[in-house]
Scaffold this motif. Structure first.
Motif, PDB file in Angstrom:
ATOM      1  N   ILE A 222      10.889  -2.651 -38.303  1.00  0.00           N
ATOM      2  CA  ILE A 222       9.796  -1.900 -38.699  1.00  0.00           C
ATOM      3  C   ILE A 222       8.542  -2.724 -38.910  1.00  0.00           C
ATOM      4  CG2 ILE A 222       9.319  -0.510 -40.761  1.00  0.00           C
ATOM      5  CD1 ILE A 222      12.135   0.469 -40.836  1.00  0.00           C
ATOM      6  N   ASN A 223       8.687  -3.985 -39.421  1.00  0.00           N
ATOM      7  CA  ASN A 223       7.375  -4.618 -39.565  1.00  0.00           C
ATOM      8  C   ASN A 223       6.836  -4.925 -38.314  1.00  0.00           C
ATOM      9  OD1 ASN A 223       7.802  -4.637 -42.319  1.00  0.00           O
ATOM     10  ND2 ASN A 223       8.705  -6.795 -42.683  1.00  0.00           N
TER      11      ASN A 223
ATOM     12  N   THR B  93      -5.306   2.022 -43.391  1.00  0.00           N
ATOM     13  CA  THR B  93      -3.815   2.265 -42.798  1.00  0.00           C
ATOM     14  C   THR B  93      -3.379   1.020 -42.201  1.00  0.00           C
ATOM     15  OG1 THR B  93      -4.016   4.537 -42.915  1.00  0.00           O
ATOM     16  CG2 THR B  93      -1.999   3.656 -41.990  1.00  0.00           C
ATOM     17  N   ALA B  94      -4.259   0.348 -41.240  1.00  0.00           N
ATOM     18  CA  ALA B  94      -3.846  -0.576 -40.588  1.00  0.00           C
ATOM     19  C   ALA B  94      -3.932  -1.734 -41.380  1.00  0.00           C
ATOM     20  CB  ALA B  94      -5.089  -0.814 -39.319  1.00  0.00           C
TER      21      ALA B  94
ATOM     22  N   GLY C 160       1.805  -4.883 -46.094  1.00  0.00           N
ATOM     23  CA  GLY C 160       2.974  -4.515 -46.128  1.00  0.00           C
ATOM     24  C   GLY C 160       4.013  -5.600 -45.656  1.00  0.00           C
ATOM     25  N   ILE C 161       3.803  -6.226 -44.690  1.00  0.00           N
ATOM     26  CA  ILE C 161       4.699  -7.165 -44.217  1.00  0.00           C
ATOM     27  C   ILE C 161       4.744  -8.271 -44.991  1.00  0.00           C
ATOM     28  CG2 ILE C 161       4.830  -9.062 -42.200  1.00  0.00           C
ATOM     29  CD1 ILE C 161       3.668  -6.844 -40.456  1.00  0.00           C
TER      30      ILE C 161
ATOM     31  N   TYR D 201      -0.687  -1.615 -43.432  1.00  0.00           N
ATOM     32  CA  TYR D 201       0.617  -2.021 -42.619  1.00  0.00           C
ATOM     33  C   TYR D 201       0.686  -3.574 -42.534  1.00  0.00           C
ATOM     34  CZ  TYR D 201       1.580   2.459 -40.695  1.00  0.00           C
ATOM     35  OH  TYR D 201       1.796   3.936 -40.381  1.00  0.00           O
TER      36      TYR D 201
ATOM     37  N   SER E 103       1.166  -1.847 -34.210  1.00  0.00           N
ATOM     38  CA  SER E 103       0.176  -0.530 -34.093  1.00  0.00           C
ATOM     39  C   SER E 103      -0.962  -0.960 -34.980  1.00  0.00           C
ATOM     40  CB  SER E 103       1.006   0.629 -34.942  1.00  0.00           C
ATOM     41  OG  SER E 103       1.368   0.308 -36.257  1.00  0.00           O
ATOM     42  N   ALA E 104      -0.844  -1.813 -35.926  1.00  0.00           N
ATOM     43  CA  ALA E 104      -2.196  -1.887 -36.371  1.00  0.00           C
ATOM     44  C   ALA E 104      -2.910  -2.993 -35.671  1.00  0.00           C
ATOM     45  CB  ALA E 104      -1.854  -2.742 -37.721  1.00  0.00           C
TER      46      ALA E 104
ATOM     47  N   ASN F  84      -0.516   3.377 -49.265  1.00  0.00           N
ATOM     48  CA  ASN F  84       0.019   4.179 -47.894  1.00  0.00           C
ATOM     49  C   ASN F  84       0.167   5.554 -48.001  1.00  0.00           C
ATOM     50  OD1 ASN F  84       0.179   2.275 -45.863  1.00  0.00           O
ATOM     51  ND2 ASN F  84       2.123   1.441 -46.368  1.00  0.00           N
TER      52      ASN F  84
ATOM     53  N   CYS G 211       6.751  -3.456 -35.568  1.00  0.00           N
ATOM     54  CA  CYS G 211       6.231  -2.064 -34.991  1.00  0.00           C
ATOM     55  C   CYS G 211       4.969  -1.784 -35.688  1.00  0.00           C
ATOM     56  CB  CYS G 211       7.250  -0.998 -34.982  1.00  0.00           C
ATOM     57  SG  CYS G 211       8.602  -1.022 -34.062  1.00  0.00           S
ATOM     58  N   GLN G 212       4.914  -1.939 -36.957  1.00  0.00           N
ATOM     59  CA  GLN G 212       3.872  -1.669 -37.835  1.00  0.00           C
ATOM     60  C   GLN G 212       2.644  -2.507 -37.546  1.00  0.00           C
ATOM     61  OE1 GLN G 212       4.994  -1.735 -42.049  1.00  0.00           O
ATOM     62  NE2 GLN G 212       5.369   0.445 -41.863  1.00  0.00           N
TER      63      GLN G 212
END
Length: 128
Positions: free
Chosen positions: A23-24, A70-71, A77-78, A74, A30-31, A94, A26-27
């Motif tokens: 998940i990390n 959001t980016a 968030g990691i 993300y 995308s960012a 978020n 992928c986030q």
């Protein structure tokens, strides 16, 4: 092997950590893609958007700001958070960005419908 409860199911800890890494990544991907796209399209943005009507520009900039936030969230968030308050703050931020993006999509859809409904091309012609 240690097991943990995730969404009401009992999973091995190794599987939970592996899912978290996936998940990390992928986030982060995308960012990075969003930030790369914004860097590539900055010149077009300056040319086409900066001199337009205020309503269109406002919606565009609100969307741009929400997606950039959001980016960044993300990417943040990691990181490993050592404080529950900071972690909760990041999750709440978020969720706010997500809700804002839904509102903006609704607004843009309404503007597109309005523009299309006033278009001469889409006006039905008489059948005779």
């Amino acid at each position: 092997m240690d097991r943990v409860q995730v969404h009401g199911t009992d999973k091995p800890l190794a599987q939970v950590l592996l899912d978290n890494y996936t998940i990390n990544y992928c986030q982060l991907a995308s960012a990075a893609l969003l930030l790369f796209d914004y860097l590539l399209t900055f010149g077009d943005e300056a040319h086409f958007i900066w001199g337009t009507r205020m309503r269109v520009a406002f919606v565009f900039y609100l969307n741009r700001f929400t997606m950039l936030a959001t980016a960044v969230l993300y990417i943040l968030g990691i990181l490993s958070w050592h404080s529950l308050i900071v972690c909760k703050g990041q999750v709440i931020a978020n969720e706010i960005c997500l809700c804002l993006s839904y509102l903006i999509w609704t607004w843009v859809s309404a503007l597109r419908i309005q523009a299309l409904s006033q278009s001469i091309i889409l006006t039905p012609s008489p059948p005779y």
